[in-house]
Design a protein around this motif. Structure first.
Motif, short mmCIF file in Angstrom:
data_model
loop_
_atom_site.label_atom_id
_atom_site.label_comp_id
_atom_site.label_asym_id
_atom_site.label_seq_id
_atom_site.Cartn_x
_atom_site.Cartn_y
_atom_site.Cartn_z
N UNK A 84 0.84 -1.20 0.00
CA UNK A 84 0.00 0.00 0.00
C UNK A 84 0.88 1.26 0.00
N UNK A 85 1.89 1.25 0.85
CA UNK A 85 2.80 2.40 0.94
C UNK A 85 3.45 2.68 -0.41
N UNK A 86 3.97 1.64 -1.05
CA UNK A 86 4.67 1.81 -2.33
C UNK A 86 3.71 2.32 -3.40
N UNK A 87 2.55 1.66 -3.49
CA UNK A 87 1.61 2.02 -4.56
C UNK A 87 1.09 3.44 -4.35
N UNK A 88 0.80 3.80 -3.10
CA UNK A 88 0.32 5.15 -2.81
C UNK A 88 1.34 6.20 -3.22
N UNK A 89 2.57 5.98 -2.77
CA UNK A 89 3.63 6.95 -3.10
C UNK A 89 3.78 7.12 -4.61
N UNK A 90 3.75 5.98 -5.28
CA UNK A 90 3.92 6.03 -6.73
C UNK A 90 2.74 6.76 -7.37
N UNK A 91 1.54 6.50 -6.87
CA UNK A 91 0.35 7.13 -7.45
C UNK A 91 0.40 8.64 -7.24
N UNK A 92 0.80 9.07 -6.03
CA UNK A 92 0.85 10.49 -5.72
C UNK A 92 1.86 11.20 -6.62
N UNK A 93 3.00 10.53 -6.86
CA UNK A 93 4.08 11.18 -7.61
C UNK A 93 4.07 10.84 -9.10
N UNK A 94 3.07 10.09 -9.52
CA UNK A 94 3.10 9.55 -10.89
C UNK A 94 3.40 10.64 -11.92
N UNK A 95 2.74 11.78 -11.77
CA UNK A 95 2.92 12.86 -12.74
C UNK A 95 4.34 13.41 -12.72
N UNK A 96 4.84 13.65 -11.49
CA UNK A 96 6.16 14.26 -11.35
C UNK A 96 7.27 13.34 -11.82
N UNK A 97 7.09 12.04 -11.54
CA UNK A 97 8.17 11.10 -11.85
C UNK A 97 8.22 10.80 -13.34
N UNK A 98 7.21 11.23 -14.06
CA UNK A 98 7.16 10.90 -15.48
C UNK A 98 8.35 11.53 -16.21
N UNK A 99 8.92 10.71 -17.10
CA UNK A 99 10.07 11.20 -17.85
C UNK A 99 9.64 11.55 -19.27
N UNK A 100 10.55 12.12 -19.99
CA UNK A 100 10.24 12.68 -21.32
C UNK A 100 9.85 11.66 -22.37
N UNK A 101 10.06 12.03 -23.60
CA UNK A 101 9.65 11.21 -24.74
C UNK A 101 10.28 9.83 -24.67
N UNK A 102 9.62 8.88 -25.30
CA UNK A 102 10.16 7.52 -25.24
C UNK A 102 11.09 7.26 -26.42
N UNK A 103 11.54 6.01 -26.49
CA UNK A 103 12.59 5.69 -27.46
C UNK A 103 11.97 5.53 -28.85
N UNK A 104 12.50 6.29 -29.80
CA UNK A 104 11.86 6.33 -31.12
C UNK A 104 12.50 5.35 -32.11
N UNK A 105 13.81 5.13 -32.01
CA UNK A 105 14.46 4.30 -33.03
C UNK A 105 14.43 2.82 -32.65
#
Lengths: 735, 121
Positions: free
Chosen positions: A324-345
């Motif tokens: 629960x602790x892990x999933x909650x933390x991840x859910x709360x920060x999901x937007x912030x932790x998101x990284x940029x564009x994905x791998x195109x090639x």
């Protein structure tokens, strides 16, 4: 208050201070950090002292402690005596706590941006193990009433170590596995710390060496467990998809996935959320595995018998808490932790790595589903387990794809390359793999999946060799990844060939008789070295392999501790195959142990005369079973005794109820009744003086290319070790 | 992005369907003896061993013994192979196999011993 529990109490108190002190930093209060740090050092000292004290109790044979009494005894050598520390559940949790505490010292000295938050989450893991020990202390004593019954105030000797565990691997294997498990707590804490502080700048750099070290230790631990099983248990295999094995495999696979994910996050700054999840779940699945194997939920499905010590509640609580602790933390920060564009090639190495991670995760998910089968099916009805067939059929295709990627990835170097560029560099390893596959068809491999596996495993091997050869500049420590990938190929070739083409025959050998043939061997049995009831008794075998003669000494004895039959195979290693001689049973039988008697007739068996006087038709059976007994007069010298072996006819068929001979001289079984002729057929065992024949049932197996399995795993782990060294150095340079 | 996501979902679905089919194929249900005697597929049963009536036939390597489940039903089990190491000490046996109309033919035998020897590795 006894020393052990006092030290445990000090550990709890200081751990609580450290937890609270570090925890307050998350809310911006940094005042107690240095106190928390000091508390952690005191905590570690208390745990170390507690373990030293515990070990001392074991070495001094303090049998007033329940744990020491239950798992050790006076006749154990120093090595095994030390290993009783972790032979039982409570002791293994104690060892685990010790390792977590010591690893924490290295973690606490490693400054990072999220240091205090990381330490807080690490302390939560520590608290989990402390709680288990408080719930079930290793220092539990027998009650004074029990102790007062013994003359010296304590039981004179302990119950001893399970003979199956009396093996040198027992001294080294469990600590290595627990080091691996404990190391997984570090990336877990680093991930949670990064999420809590919402700062991901240095988590990859810090996690790298820990992740590599965890791969190395857990991989070595799994390997040692498998080799132990192969070398000493005598069932001929090294991996049985048993829950205990699976629950160490799953976190290892996820941890390997994390290693690859960190590579991408570092080089491209993408894939962060997936990495955080991988770091979390490789540890969460350690806790889940602990729950599965230690709570007794799988007791009816595993060869390792587990009992619930009353800690299931704690295990479930912590599991739910951490998830629960892990999933909650991840859910709360999901937007912030998101990284940029994905791998195109799609022809880049990073893209291949992502696919590799995807399949590693699928592989561990399949193993997880299989291992959890009894729990999953319980929801829908009757609990069911899955046989190893499930794992074999589902994991093989995953392994094929992973091998393909492992072989391909080193050729996907430059960004923006085309499919044609890749193929150009690949033709040598592809051709070599093709030749190897054709060769294996020639040797009799026909199964398509096996052929694919062999082809891509060879490709992983040759591809990485070629890659090292073509590396621009000095390879140096970068070789680690290549070695791991080569090792994976070697291991898979070994697994496929040794399991699909292992041949085995069971033969009956009589002592002192003509040799019996099995494969190209002629094997003769010269009798037992001692008696089966003596420890380390072995069968004396002479093997003739096309004129080359050698002695073999597989062990077979009944352990005094639990009356269990212990077997240790004799393994003759060759480069290309192992000869595996595993004793199954020894029986003392012979011509003289059968008598067929009519009414009034007397037969002779050993020193005894046996006369069949009459049938006993009395209905003794419960539930209306019909029983027939043969009333026998058994005579030796002047003494005569009546003995009545019986046969029962139940709705399930015949059952034999044997009777003891006088003076404990063996037993009689009523084997057959010819009612019309008035005859009985009797079988005797263990009667002194009877013509005996010493029969050994031996399983003879040939295991081709099994050495590749060991070589492959060692290469895989060796590669991860090199990666660890490399990551440590890189980290040191960056500071 | 969309294409990749679709490909990933397709792979997961394919693996899931195929894993599910091999899951159900290799599944052995844990059932009562009454249930085991009614079914024709592989099942798993557990019961207490009656050591008085154990027969070990060395020539055929057959171990035959009655076991009783919690409902009090007794069934005869036959296992062909090596006698498990701790059989003499075992209280309960878990048997995986089929009931053939007369006897439970066990392919796998798993022995439960008193808990003082927990095998942990």
């Amino acid at each position: 208050m006894p020393i052990g529990n006092t030290l445990l109490a000090i550990a709890c108190a200081t751990a609580a201070i450290a937890t609270v002190g570090y925890g307050m930093t998350i809310f911006g209060r940094n005042a107690f950090v240095s106190l928390a740090r000091k508390a952690y050092y005191v905590f570690t000292a208390a745990v170390v002292l507690m373990c030293v004290y515990f070990l001392q109790q074991i070495l001094n044979h303090n049998f007033s402690l329940i744990y020491v009494h239950d798992y050790s005894s006076r006749d154990l050598g120093l090595g095994f005596l030390i290993s009783t520390f972790w032979a039982g559940q409570v002791g293994s949790f104690t060892l685990w706590l010790l390792l977590i505490a010591i690893i924490g010292v290295f973690l606490i000295r490693r400054e990072s941006e999220n240091h205090s938050a990381v330490m807080f989450f690490y302390m939560l893991v520590v608290s989990f193990f402390l709680t288990l020990l408080v719930a079930k202390s290793p220092f539990l004593r027998f009650s004074p009433e029990v102790l007062s019954q013994f003359p010296g105030g304590a039981p004179p000797d302990g119950q001893g170590l399970n003979p199956l565990l009396q093996n040198y691997w027992m001294v080294i294997h469990p600590p290595i596995v627990f080091i691996g498990f404990s190391l997984l707590a570090v990336p877990f804490a680093l991930a949670l710390g990064a999420l809590a502080r919402n700062n991901y700048r240095d988590w990859v750099k810090i996690s790298f060496p820990w992740t590599a070290a965890a791969s190395f230790f857990l991989g070595m631990g799994i390997f040692m467990g498998g080799y132990w099983a192969y070398e000493t248990l005598g069932w001929g295999g090294y991996w049985a998809w048993d829950p205990v094995e699976n629950t160490s495999l799953i976190p290892w696979l996820l941890n390997l996935a994390l290693m690859h994910g960190l590579l991408i996050e570092r080089s491209r700054g993408v894939f962060r959320r997936s990495n955080l999840m991988l770091a979390m779940f490789s540890f969460l699945l350690v806790i889940y595995g602990t729950f599965l194997t230690r709570s007794g939920v799988l007791a009816d499905f595993s060869v390792h018998s587990f009992t619930d010590l009353g800690i299931s509640g704690y295990l479930i609580f912590f599991m739910v808490f951490f998830v629960v602790l892990s999933v909650l933390l991840l859910a709360v920060r999901a937007k912030h932790a998101k990284t940029g564009a994905d791998i195109k090639d799609p022809y880049s190495v990073d893209f291949a790595i992502v696919i590799g991670i995807f399949f590693l995760v699928l592989l561990s998910a399949l193993t997880l589903v299989g291992t959890s089968a009894p729990l999953i099916t319980r929801i829908f009805g009757e609990p069911s387990s899955v046989s190893s067939q499930f794992y074999n059929t589902t994991t093989l295709p995953m392994a094929i794809i992973i091998a393909l990627l492992a072989g391909l990835s080193p050729f996907l170097v430059a960004k923006g390359q085309s499919f044609g560029d890749v193929i150009k560099r690949l033709w040598t390893p592809l051709a070599l793999s093709f030749v190897a596959t054709v060769l294996s068809i020639f040797f009799g491999v026909t199964n398509l999946l096996y052929l694919l596996m062999i082809f891509f495993a060879c490709f992983a091997l040759f591809g990485n060799i070629a890659a090292v050869y073509y590396q621009p500049g000095k390879v140096g420590l970068r070789i680690g990844g290549f070695v791991t990938h080569m090792g994976f190929g070697v291991m898979m070739i070994g697994i496929v060939v040794s399991s699909a083409f292992s041949k085995s025959e069971k033969i009956n050998l009589y002592a002192g008789q003509e040799p019996v043939g099995a494969f190209q061997y002629k094997i003769s049995y010269k009798g037992m070295a001692g008696d089966v009831t003596t420890k380390d008794n072995y069968a004396r075998l002479e093997v003739d392999d096309h004129g080359e003669r050698f002695q073999a000494d597989p062990k077979l004895f009944i352990a005094k501790e639990n009356q269990g039959v212990m077997r240790k195979p004799y393994i003759r290693k060759h480069l290309l195959y192992d000869l595996y001689l595993s004793p199954q049973d020894q029986q003392i039988t012979g011509e003289g142990n059968q008598l067929v008697l009519s009414k009034g007739e007397t037969g002779k068996i050993g020193d005894y005369g046996v006369t069949f006087s009459k049938f006993d038709m009395a209905n003794h059976g419960e539930g209306g079973d019909v029983q027939v007994g043969a009333v026998l007069e058994v005579t030796r010298g002047s003494e005569t005794k009546e003995v009545v072996p019986r046969m029962a006819f139940t709705r399930d068929g015949k059952q034999f109820i044997k009777a003891d001979m006088p003076n404990g001289d063996g037993s009689i079984t009523l084997r057959d009744i010819q009612a019309d002729a008035g005859k009985v057929s009797l079988a005797f065992t263990g009667v002194p003086g009877m013509d005996v024949m010493d029969l050994l049932v031996l399983e003879v197996s040939k295991k081709p290319l099994i050495n590749l399995v060991w070589l492959g795993v060692v290469m895989v782990c060796g590669g991860t070790f090199i990666s660890y060294v490399r990551r440590r150095r890189l980290q040191a340079q960056q500071v | 992005m969309k294409v990749k996501l679709i490909v990933a979902v397709v792979i997961v679905v394919v693996v899931a369907v195929w894993a599910f089919s091999s899951f159900t194929k290799s599944m052995t249900s844990y059932v009562s003896f009454g249930e085991a005697q009614k079914r024709s597929q592989r099942v798993q049963v557990m019961g207490a061993i009656d050591h008085e009536k154990v027969i070990w036939d060395v020539d055929r390597k057959q171990l035959t013994f009655p076991i009783t489940d919690t409902a009090g039903v007794t069934m005869l089990v036959r296992y062909t192979g090596t006698m498990p190491g701790n059989f003499g000490q075992a209280t309960h046996a878990v048997c995986v196999g089929k009931y053939n109309g007369q006897i439970f033919e066990a392919e796998q035998l798993l022995i439960k011993c008193p808990s003082k020897y927990q095998g942990e590795s």
